[in-house]
Design an enzyme around this catalytic site. Structure first.
Site, PDB file in Angstrom:
ATOM      1  N   ASP A   1       1.423   8.452  -9.285  1.00  0.00           N
ATOM      2  CA  ASP A   1       2.245   7.370  -9.687  1.00  0.00           C
ATOM      3  C   ASP A   1       3.776   8.075  -9.577  1.00  0.00           C
ATOM      4  O   ASP A   1       4.017   9.432  -9.430  1.00  0.00           O
ATOM      5  CB  ASP A   1       2.201   6.852 -11.182  1.00  0.00           C
ATOM      6  CG  ASP A   1       3.049   5.696 -11.277  1.00  0.00           C
ATOM      7  OD1 ASP A   1       3.442   5.010 -10.448  1.00  0.00           O
ATOM      8  OD2 ASP A   1       3.087   5.466 -12.648  1.00  0.00           O
TER       9      ASP A   1
ATOM     10  N   GLU B   1       8.245   7.959  -5.731  1.00  0.00           N
ATOM     11  CA  GLU B   1       8.952   7.269  -4.608  1.00  0.00           C
ATOM     12  C   GLU B   1       9.955   8.639  -4.268  1.00  0.00           C
ATOM     13  O   GLU B   1      10.476   8.391  -3.001  1.00  0.00           O
ATOM     14  CB  GLU B   1       9.623   6.267  -5.082  1.00  0.00           C
ATOM     15  CG  GLU B   1       8.700   5.115  -5.383  1.00  0.00           C
ATOM     16  CD  GLU B   1       7.918   5.162  -6.583  1.00  0.00           C
ATOM     17  OE1 GLU B   1       8.147   5.919  -7.755  1.00  0.00           O
ATOM     18  OE2 GLU B   1       6.528   4.671  -6.430  1.00  0.00           O
TER      19      GLU B   1
ATOM     20  N   ASP C   1       4.358  -2.497 -10.240  1.00  0.00           N
ATOM     21  CA  ASP C   1       4.329  -3.126 -11.459  1.00  0.00           C
ATOM     22  C   ASP C   1       4.884  -4.419 -11.215  1.00  0.00           C
ATOM     23  O   ASP C   1       6.043  -4.811 -11.386  1.00  0.00           O
ATOM     24  CB  ASP C   1       5.584  -2.250 -12.400  1.00  0.00           C
ATOM     25  CG  ASP C   1       5.173  -0.872 -12.736  1.00  0.00           C
ATOM     26  OD1 ASP C   1       3.755  -0.513 -12.527  1.00  0.00           O
ATOM     27  OD2 ASP C   1       5.987  -0.023 -13.317  1.00  0.00           O
TER      28      ASP C   1
HETATM   29  C1  GLC Z   1       4.402   3.140 -13.932  1.00  0.00           C
HETATM   30  C2  GLC Z   1       3.249   2.634 -13.191  1.00  0.00           C
HETATM   31  C3  GLC Z   1       2.519   2.038 -14.450  1.00  0.00           C
HETATM   32  C4  GLC Z   1       2.134   3.187 -15.415  1.00  0.00           C
HETATM   33  C5  GLC Z   1       3.226   3.525 -16.045  1.00  0.00           C
HETATM   34  C6  GLC Z   1       3.315   4.656 -17.191  1.00  0.00           C
HETATM   35  O1  GLC Z   1       5.291   2.030 -14.276  1.00  0.00           O
HETATM   36  O2  GLC Z   1       3.575   1.858 -12.160  1.00  0.00           O
HETATM   37  O3  GLC Z   1       1.333   1.778 -13.590  1.00  0.00           O
HETATM   38  O4  GLC Z   1       1.354   2.366 -16.393  1.00  0.00           O
HETATM   39  O5  GLC Z   1       4.308   4.115 -15.099  1.00  0.00           O
HETATM   40  O6  GLC Z   1       2.677   5.646 -16.548  1.00  0.00           O
END
Ligand code: GLC
Length: 767
Positions: free
Chosen positions: A409, A412, A483
């Site tokens: 995650d 980017e 998200d």
């Molecule tokens: C980001 C991710 C989400 C995750 C959060 C905490 O917002 O896109 O899926 O739960 O980070 O790690």
């Protein structure tokens, strides 16, 4: 008459020159031609790996005012001004350079008023910066009848016409609506239909770029980039499917996943803070008779958000024991790993990275620091092989614990203290480069490092999920759309998003079911699990601080309906797995827009609320509140209602009932589909029987079987069954036998009877 450029041939490359420019055309295959102009940039691709060029016959003919370069499938015409026009073998125009000048959109505002309007927070986009010396653009004709698909999971609708988008990977948690131009991924491919003739166009340049599909002016579409080389691929093919197959030949296909990864997965930011909470979810899933295969651990399982650590104390001092216990019950753990490494001398990963010089630096040679979840954090320089190897080895910390999948995650990369400056030094295939160039491929390189690390450590087909991606990331990772929110527009959005990801080579994809941000409602959650039930990645995930949205969170009837659909999903898993086996060879997505199967039917070119699963399953979910009936368009052929087998003619709109517990679902007549057993998880023990349902009176179907785990299938350890039905004549043949045990019994459900054939090992056939 203006003079034509000169040209020189070097095998399958033709170099055209005039006093101003040098443009190369390279014939990759009869259906793929690369257009290239060097702008003094190193041009090694991240999307394309290995040599894709095939020996191809072509000819070049000089006409009075242009050249014609032809393969068996494509003809490119180049004129004196070096305009490039691509036609198919029947001379239908596909991709034609626009001859006029652009007419930038007049927003009717001067600089002073722009500031004024921005004060209230309105976004007034500027024109693209054509004064930048590295800027370049490619402008193509847009026909009155032309549809444009692809570009990954951008917002809006299936057909991108009339909209503009940016490729600059961005983490923006505000609701992604149709006016949002950029999201987490950059997948610069478009798949078009010009007056019904299919083509593809892939711009392989990682720099920030912009697409406008007739928004500025309905007569043209354009691509522009801030920097980099002019480097694009003209892709032909007799059908849209052939174009997608060609594009995925170039950038790669999603490999066959482990079978369990097609099962249901439950997640929520916050669960993983303690073993007790995770166990509570597992117990509740089991007590509620809900099928599932995995629980995801978000950032809370770590020690202070330090990647590759585990808060042992919150897991009774022994997280490995916990993970192993679950594993023994057939349930998997998927754990998150972000790229930001906490700046914390004494923390092993930080120290190793500093000692070995693995983090990105500023121009003065100082390690660059920004903030993410752990506070001050530093960023691995994934554009170097040594850094990828190191990262991949660290993943072993998790795989040794028994963790079955890794979720990447924030890659980017996201940063909380403003965007990383453009000049921070990031490596490009090992050479010092800039964040400006490497930004859009950062997530790609991280996912690749993770895939390779997990593969080396486990020998299994790696299960990696990534948020950021570039073209080609599909070879290494599944993706989710980031998200979203618990709002109806985001339920609607999942259809075009997942279908366009599929058209862009990413078949293994999903959305956060129920919505990540904001508070869901029982009706929204119900319609979401129905609409998403065939999405290859099937995960319910939500943000900390939002209303709980586990299947039981709202009691009845939500729980029973949710269960009914999860049970349906597991019945379809053998079909989905068959589609994956085919996809890994032809690149066609599981979940796809109707237009991919029926491009000659103009009615299906702009459908946003129906989708297909493979060639013969049509899904028409309810994506509006309070709706209990809907219009469904059935393409050519005859269709059977999945629930009651009522027959319909195609090429018409029908009205169907859709009470809260019903997903309108249709199967093309004369289709055979495998029908898995009723199970609550995917077992590693091979099935010994299989059932097939016949929709109609006849049909033929190939079914794939292997161990669902590792790479042995690549050595031939798989079975390919061919099921043929003609009225009540049923035959089952093992077309390829490499996996043991083969099914001992195969049951075929016909309209009025059920026939079971048994395997005879002496004759190796079914009778
Ligand atoms: C980001 C991710 C989400 C995750 C959060 C905490 O917002 O896109 O899926 O739960 O980070 O790690």
């Amino acid at each position: 008459m203006a003079k034509l450029p000169t040209y020189q041939q070097d095998h399958q490359t033709i170099i055209f020159k005039n006093s101003a420019r040098e443009i190369q055309l390279t014939i990759i295959t009869p259906e793929i031609i690369r257009v290239y102009e060097n702008h003094s940039e190193s041009g090694t691709s991240y999307a394309i790996e290995g040599d894709k060029q095939k020996p191809t016959d072509y000819r070049i003919i000089q006409k009075p005012d242009h050249y014609e370069i032809s393969t068996s499938a494509l003809t490119i015409k180049m004129d004196a001004a070096m305009h490039l026009d691509a036609y198919d073998s029947n001379n239908h125009p596909l991709i034609i350079d626009y001859r006029g000048s652009r007419t930038p959109l007049d927003r009717g505002i001067d600089e002073e008023h722009k500031k004024f309007v921005q004060e209230e927070g309105h976004n007034v986009p500027g024109a693209d910066d054509q004064n930048n010396p590295h800027y370049f653009q490619v402008v193509k004709d847009l026909a009155a009848d032309e549809q444009i698909y692809g570009l990954g999971d951008k917002t809006g609708y299936m057909n991108k016409r009339g909209y503009e988008y940016d490729d600059w990977n961005t983490d923006n948690p505000a609701p992604h609506l149709e006016n949002f131009t950029r999201l987490y991924k950059s997948i610069p491919v478009i798949i078009g239909l010009k007056a019904g003739h299919p083509y593809g166009l892939f711009f392989d340049n990682p720099y920030r770029s912009h697409f406008d599909f007739g928004k500025e002016n309905p007569d043209y579409y354009f691509y522009s980039a801030e920097d980099g080389n002019l480097n694009y691929y003209l892709i032909g093919g007799k059908t849209l499917k052939a174009v997608v197959t060609n594009y995925t030949y170039l950038t790669g296909r999603t490999p066959l996943p482990q079978k369990w990864t097609l099962g249901y997965q439950q997640s929520r930011w916050g669960y993983s803070a303690s073993q007790k909470m995770v166990q509570g979810i597992v117990d509740k899933m089991q007590q509620s008779d809900l099928p599932f295969d995995a629980i995801h651990l978000d950032i809370d399982y770590m020690q202070g958000y330090r990647v590759f650590t585990w808060d042992d104390a919150a897991y009774a001092g022994n997280p490995k024991k916990f993970v192993t216990n679950l594993k023994n019950q057939g349930k998997k753990i998927v754990a998150i790993i972000d790229p930001g490494v906490k700046k914390d001398p004494g923390y092993k990963i930080y120290d190793q990275g500093i000692q070995n010089d693995y983090f990105v630096k500023d121009l003065q040679g100082k390690v660059y620091v920004n903030q993410v979840w752990p506070g001050d954090a530093v960023f691995p320089d994934f554009g170097r092989t040594a850094v990828q190897d190191w990262w991949g080895k660290n993943d072993q910390f998790l795989t040794d614990m028994g963790v079955a999948g890794i979720w990447n995650d924030m890659n980017e990369p996201a940063s909380f203290q403003g965007e990383i400056p453009q000049d921070i030094v990031f490596s490009d295939h090992g050479r010092p480069s800039t964040h400006k160039k490497m930004h859009n491929v950062y997530g790609h390189n991280m996912a690749k490092a993770t895939y390779e690390g997990v593969k080396r450590a486990t020998g299994r087909r790696p299960f990696v999920i990534t948020r950021a991606a570039y073209s080609g990331t599909q070879k290494y990772s599944t993706v989710w759309t980031g998200d979203n929110h618990s709002i109806w527009p985001h339920l609607q959005l999942l259809i075009p998003q997942l279908c366009n990801l599929g058209m862009s080579g990413f078949t293994f994809a999903g959305t956060d079911i129920g919505g990540f941000g904001s508070d869901t409602t029982p009706e929204l959650l119900t319609r979401w699990i129905e609409a998403a039930i065939f999405s290859p990645l099937l995960r319910n995930h939500s943000a900390m601080g939002t209303r709980a949205q586990e299947p039981w969170a709202f009691g009845e009837p939500t729980l029973s309906i949710y269960r009914k659909f999860l049970k349906l999903r597991y019945r379809f898993i053998p079909y989905l797995y068959d589609l994956f086996a085919r996809e890994s060879k032809n690149g066609l997505p599981l979940m796809r827009p109707l237009v991919l199967n029926d491009e000659n039917d103009p009615r299906v070119r702009n459908i946003n609320d129906q989708y297909m699963v493979g060639d013969s399953v049509l899904v028409a979910p309810i994506v509006q509140p309070s709706q209990r009936k809907r219009l469904v368009y059935l393409p050519a052929g005859k269709w059977l209602d999945f629930w009651n087998h009522q027959e319909y003619d195609g090429q018409q709109d029908i009205v169907v009932d859709a009470p809260l517990d019903k997903l309108p679902l249709f199967i093309k007549k004369e289709t055979i589909l495998p029908w898995g057993p009723e199970v609550n998880q995917i077992s590693e023990t091979p099935d010994t029987t299989m059932t097939f349902n016949v929709y109609g009176d006849s049909g033929s179907y190939h079914h794939y079987q292997d161990n669902g785990l590792d790479f042995k299938y690549q050595q031939g350890e798989f079975n390919d069954y061919l099921i043929n039905v003609d009225q009540d004549q049923v035959s089952v043949k093992l077309v390829h036998q490499g996996f043991q045990p083969v099914y001992q019994h195969v049951t075929v459900n016909l309209k009025n009877q059920s026939i079971t054939l048994d395997y005879h090992s002496d004759t190796e056939d079914y009778k």
